[in-house]
Design a protein around this motif. Sequence first.
Motif, PDB file in Angstrom:
ATOM      1  N   ARG A 131      48.858 -28.247   8.326  1.00 43.33           N
ATOM      2  CA  ARG A 131      50.063 -29.068   8.435  1.00 43.33           C
ATOM      3  C   ARG A 131      50.452 -29.772   7.140  1.00 43.33           C
ATOM      4  O   ARG A 131      51.556 -30.312   7.045  1.00 43.33           O
ATOM      5  CB  ARG A 131      49.863 -30.107   9.549  1.00 43.33           C
TER       6      ARG A 131
ATOM      7  N   THR B 132      52.852 -22.341   6.648  1.00 39.88           N
ATOM      8  CA  THR B 132      53.960 -21.474   6.245  1.00 39.88           C
ATOM      9  C   THR B 132      54.250 -21.589   4.751  1.00 39.88           C
ATOM     10  O   THR B 132      54.542 -20.592   4.088  1.00 39.88           O
ATOM     11  CB  THR B 132      55.226 -21.801   7.054  1.00 39.88           C
TER      12      THR B 132
ATOM     13  N   ARG C 215      53.892 -26.806   8.743  1.00 38.97           N
ATOM     14  CA  ARG C 215      54.516 -26.762   7.427  1.00 38.97           C
ATOM     15  C   ARG C 215      53.545 -26.345   6.322  1.00 38.97           C
ATOM     16  O   ARG C 215      53.927 -25.649   5.378  1.00 38.97           O
ATOM     17  CB  ARG C 215      55.128 -28.135   7.087  1.00 38.97           C
TER      18      ARG C 215
ATOM     19  N   TRP D 232      62.233 -22.322   9.972  1.00 38.28           N
ATOM     20  CA  TRP D 232      61.345 -22.432  11.148  1.00 38.28           C
ATOM     21  C   TRP D 232      60.630 -23.788  11.076  1.00 38.28           C
ATOM     22  O   TRP D 232      59.488 -23.899  10.692  1.00 38.28           O
ATOM     23  CB  TRP D 232      60.342 -21.284  11.128  1.00 38.28           C
ATOM     24  N   ARG D 233      61.338 -24.813  11.453  1.00 38.20           N
ATOM     25  CA  ARG D 233      60.866 -26.182  11.288  1.00 38.20           C
ATOM     26  C   ARG D 233      59.711 -26.541  12.222  1.00 38.20           C
ATOM     27  O   ARG D 233      58.957 -27.471  11.942  1.00 38.20           O
ATOM     28  CB  ARG D 233      62.011 -27.173  11.515  1.00 38.20           C
ATOM     29  N   SER D 234      59.576 -25.834  13.332  1.00 43.44           N
ATOM     30  CA  SER D 234      58.518 -26.180  14.290  1.00 43.44           C
ATOM     31  C   SER D 234      57.156 -25.598  13.898  1.00 43.44           C
ATOM     32  O   SER D 234      56.133 -25.974  14.473  1.00 43.44           O
ATOM     33  CB  SER D 234      58.894 -25.690  15.691  1.00 43.44           C
ATOM     34  N   ALA D 235      57.138 -24.683  12.939  1.00 43.24           N
ATOM     35  CA  ALA D 235      55.874 -24.082  12.511  1.00 43.24           C
ATOM     36  C   ALA D 235      55.079 -25.078  11.673  1.00 43.24           C
ATOM     37  O   ALA D 235      55.651 -25.994  11.078  1.00 43.24           O
ATOM     38  CB  ALA D 235      56.151 -22.827  11.698  1.00 43.24           C
TER      39      ALA D 235
END
Length: 210
Positions: A30, A169, A166, A161-164
């Motif tokens: 995260r 990714t 961070r 893809w903001r819910s992945a």
Amino acid sequence: MGTAALAGVLVFTVVCTAVQFLRADLDWLRTPLSFYLVDAYGRWVQAAYVLLSMSLGLIGIGYHRAMAPGARSGVARALFVLAGIALTITAVAETNRNLASIDFEGYVHAIAAPLAFLFVSTGMLLLSWRLRADGRWRTRFGPAFVLAAVSFAALWGHALWRSAPRGATQKAVILLILAWMGLMALWLRRAESPAPDRLATPAGMAAGDG
């Protein structure tokens, strides 16, 4: 130039991989890499960022020199130099850990970091595409362009893809970019001396100025 660029990529990879294990206080899934620039081992990560910045410039300038004049792109060279500058600014301008209160330095970091990604990903696509215009580099076009395109798509996936997670990714995008840079640096290292200008036609030189 290829040797120096490859060294910068390898140092960055080793240092930033190591801190994922050394910084037990951060969740690597995260936490974006920017947060590793501060606190423990932050100076090591900053140094690795600066070395990678130099590698970006070396790849842009090195390929501009190594390719036939008709295949060169001044825009691609500029994008890599700008990416290196933006990455250096990212390293020295401390990110704000408290997003509720962002100071000037935090804003500078927040602008420089995405610009570095944008400059390098666009430069990767353009430089890879220009390889096809040089007979000596044409066989490298396929793998270089595919990897650049995947990196570019992954960057936009990370942005949208903001819910992945961070951190995960972002680091996946960085790994793809490092793979492309490492491959290009290795090819540049193995290359012969720059193609002589006499191989280019006036029309080819005009086409390569973009």
